[in-house]
Design a protein around this motif. Structure first.
Motif, PDB file in Angstrom:
ATOM      1  N   LEU A 113       0.813  -1.214   0.000  1.00 63.85           N
ATOM      2  CA  LEU A 113       0.000   0.000   0.000  1.00 63.85           C
ATOM      3  C   LEU A 113       0.850   1.268   0.000  1.00 63.85           C
ATOM      4  CD1 LEU A 113      -3.058   0.784   0.211  1.00 63.85           C
ATOM      5  CD2 LEU A 113      -2.701   0.980   2.671  1.00 63.85           C
ATOM      6  N   LEU A 114       1.948   1.268   0.783  1.00 60.97           N
ATOM      7  CA  LEU A 114       2.697   2.509   1.025  1.00 60.97           C
ATOM      8  C   LEU A 114       4.190   2.414   0.716  1.00 60.97           C
ATOM      9  CD1 LEU A 114       1.084   3.391   4.471  1.00 60.97           C
ATOM     10  CD2 LEU A 114       0.511   4.419   2.275  1.00 60.97           C
ATOM     11  N   GLY A 115       4.712   1.204   0.558  1.00 59.55           N
ATOM     12  CA  GLY A 115       6.133   1.057   0.266  1.00 59.55           C
ATOM     13  C   GLY A 115       7.012   1.207   1.498  1.00 59.55           C
ATOM     14  N   ASP A 116       8.336   1.332   1.263  1.00 58.53           N
ATOM     15  CA  ASP A 116       9.321   1.393   2.348  1.00 58.53           C
ATOM     16  C   ASP A 116       9.069   2.538   3.319  1.00 58.53           C
ATOM     17  OD1 ASP A 116      10.986  -0.823   1.931  1.00 58.53           O
ATOM     18  OD2 ASP A 116      12.039   0.178   0.305  1.00 58.53           O
ATOM     19  N   GLN A 117       8.761   3.718   2.775  1.00 53.27           N
ATOM     20  CA  GLN A 117       8.575   4.885   3.634  1.00 53.27           C
ATOM     21  C   GLN A 117       7.393   4.695   4.574  1.00 53.27           C
ATOM     22  OE1 GLN A 117       8.045   8.572   1.537  1.00 53.27           O
ATOM     23  NE2 GLN A 117       8.222   9.823   3.388  1.00 53.27           N
ATOM     24  N   GLY A 118       6.295   4.154   4.046  1.00 59.92           N
ATOM     25  CA  GLY A 118       5.122   3.911   4.876  1.00 59.92           C
ATOM     26  C   GLY A 118       5.405   2.894   5.963  1.00 59.92           C
ATOM     27  N   LEU A 119       6.121   1.828   5.608  1.00 61.25           N
ATOM     28  CA  LEU A 119       6.465   0.810   6.603  1.00 61.25           C
ATOM     29  C   LEU A 119       7.331   1.401   7.704  1.00 61.25           C
ATOM     30  CD1 LEU A 119       6.431  -2.186   7.467  1.00 61.25           C
ATOM     31  CD2 LEU A 119       8.490  -2.505   6.078  1.00 61.25           C
ATOM     32  N   ALA A 120       8.327   2.213   7.330  1.00 60.50           N
ATOM     33  CA  ALA A 120       9.227   2.813   8.317  1.00 60.50           C
ATOM     34  C   ALA A 120       8.478   3.736   9.265  1.00 60.50           C
ATOM     35  CB  ALA A 120      10.333   3.576   7.598  1.00 60.50           C
ATOM     36  N   ILE A 121       7.520   4.506   8.744  1.00 59.33           N
ATOM     37  CA  ILE A 121       6.771   5.449   9.576  1.00 59.33           C
ATOM     38  C   ILE A 121       5.840   4.707  10.529  1.00 59.33           C
ATOM     39  CG2 ILE A 121       5.003   7.246   9.549  1.00 59.33           C
ATOM     40  CD1 ILE A 121       6.247   8.237   6.923  1.00 59.33           C
TER      41      ILE A 121
END
Length: 370
Positions: free
Chosen positions: A239-247
């Motif tokens: 849904l959100l990619g690496d940045q979404g997972l990190a946040i």
């Protein structure tokens, strides 16, 4: 209220109130102004979109609040009667009012524009005119209790149900608890009829989600749709990619590289949302037995005629607690008749349990099948 006795002393108040309710919100100051102008009382009529939802406010003893339907009848009576009259009679608390429950006008509606492949809302819970605890003094008034309405009032009810389920099943994950709440929800009102919305029309899944929360049933759901941390992370990656997972995980070093990307429709969620199209769409779900060790569940489908749904297998046979079984579902539509979405349900039924999942097929969805 006896419509044959609407008093001429209320007539000015009625006219002024209708104008106010259709041009802006009423405040206690507005009521004071109306009463100071010589009105004997004020009848507040709901705005059209509120329908049969009446949000109670402390306007004082000179105010009567009515629904749009009742307000229209009162207005028509006053308009067509030369000497209208009225008597307002206080009947104390009324019990067993029907239909109940209904979806309030302010209740959040779906679909979610950000991830439409997961059905929202999830669940209904009490949130209209609830007597709620209140701090002794706030900028909104003094305690100890107030009548409050809103989805924020529904939240503590659902939180309480989740805590109840957790107390009985302390080792269950958050997703298992959520599944238990959703798959055991009520879809009928106190009359045994479908739950209605604020206009007293049949509520859709985008109005009520899986249904109205049932705490007693949620304790013993029979089966649950569990989701592991890895699966949730894979869903976030899709849904959100690496940045979404990190946040979301609060860890900037996490990466989606080694995680499976799980599309929203394929997430092991207890509700099912699929594209409404002629091309068959297939998804998988996995259920975990949390009921009796030896349990047999048979499939029960409710679908419109133009929606073809095939599920395999059609019987789930469990031999132990904690056992998992996967099933697949394929959906296609012969003709949607211009509808934006169609809905049905899938239930797994045993001797003592009904594990129900709403199915929504939406024309606005388009993502790849398995």
């Amino acid at each position: 209220m006896d419509l044959a006795r609407i008093g001429s002393r209320f007539r000015c108040a009625l006219v002024m109130t209708i104008l106010l309710t259709r041009t802006g919100s009423i405040t206690k100051t507005d009521i004071t102004g109306i009463m100071s102008a010589g009105a004997a009382g004020v009848v507040l009529i709901n705005w059209k979109d509120a329908g049969f939802t009446s949000v109670l406010e402390d306007y004082g003893p000179d105010v009567v609040q009515v629904t749009v339907a009742d307000g229209n009848s009162i207005s028509e009576y006053v308009r067509t009667t030369s000497k209208p009259s009225a008597i307002v009679i206080y009947k104390n608390t009324l019990l067993g009012v029907r239909p109940s429950p209904t979806v309030a006008a302010f209740s959040s509606r779906g679909p979610c524009s950000f991830n439409p492949g997961v059905l929202k809302p999830d669940i209904l819970a009490p949130g209209l005119n609830i007597i709620a605890a209140w701090p002794p003094v706030t900028i909104l008034g003094s305690g100890p209790f107030h009548i409050k309405s809103g989805t924020s009032v529904s939240t503590p009810h659902v939180s309480g149900v989740a805590a109840l389920v957790k107390s009985v099943h302390p080792k269950w994950s958050a997703s298992a608890i959520k599944s238990a709440i959703l798959t055991t929800a009520d879809i009928a009102d106190s009359r045994g009829d479908p739950i209605l919305d604020e206009q007293h029309q049949k509520a859709s899944a985008y109005d009520m989600g899986a249904g109205h929360v049932n705490p007693t049933k949620a304790i013993d759901p029979g089966l649950v749709y569990d989701i592991s941390i890895t699966e949730y992370a894979g869903y976030i990656c899709a849904l959100l990619g690496d940045q979404g997972l990190a946040i979301i995980a609060r860890n900037p070093w996490l990466s989606c590289t080694k995680l499976p990307k799980i599309p929203e429709a394929q997430l092991n969620y207890p509700t099912i949302t699929v594209p409404l199209k002629s091309t068959p769409f297939t998804l998988n779900r996995t259920v975990t037995n949390v009921g009796p060790a030896d349990s047999v569940y048979t499939l029960k489908l409710y679908t419109p005629k133009s929606l073809a749904i095939y599920v395999s297998p059609e019987k789930l046979v469990f031999s132990k607690v904690g056992q998992k079984i996967q099933y697949s579902m394929t959906v296609s539509s012969n003709a949607n008749d211009g509808k934006k979405f169609m809905e049905g349900s899938l239930s797994w039924v045993s001797r003592n349990h009904v594990v129900r999942s709403p199915i929504v097929a939406s024309a606005d969805l388009d993502f790849p099948s398995l």
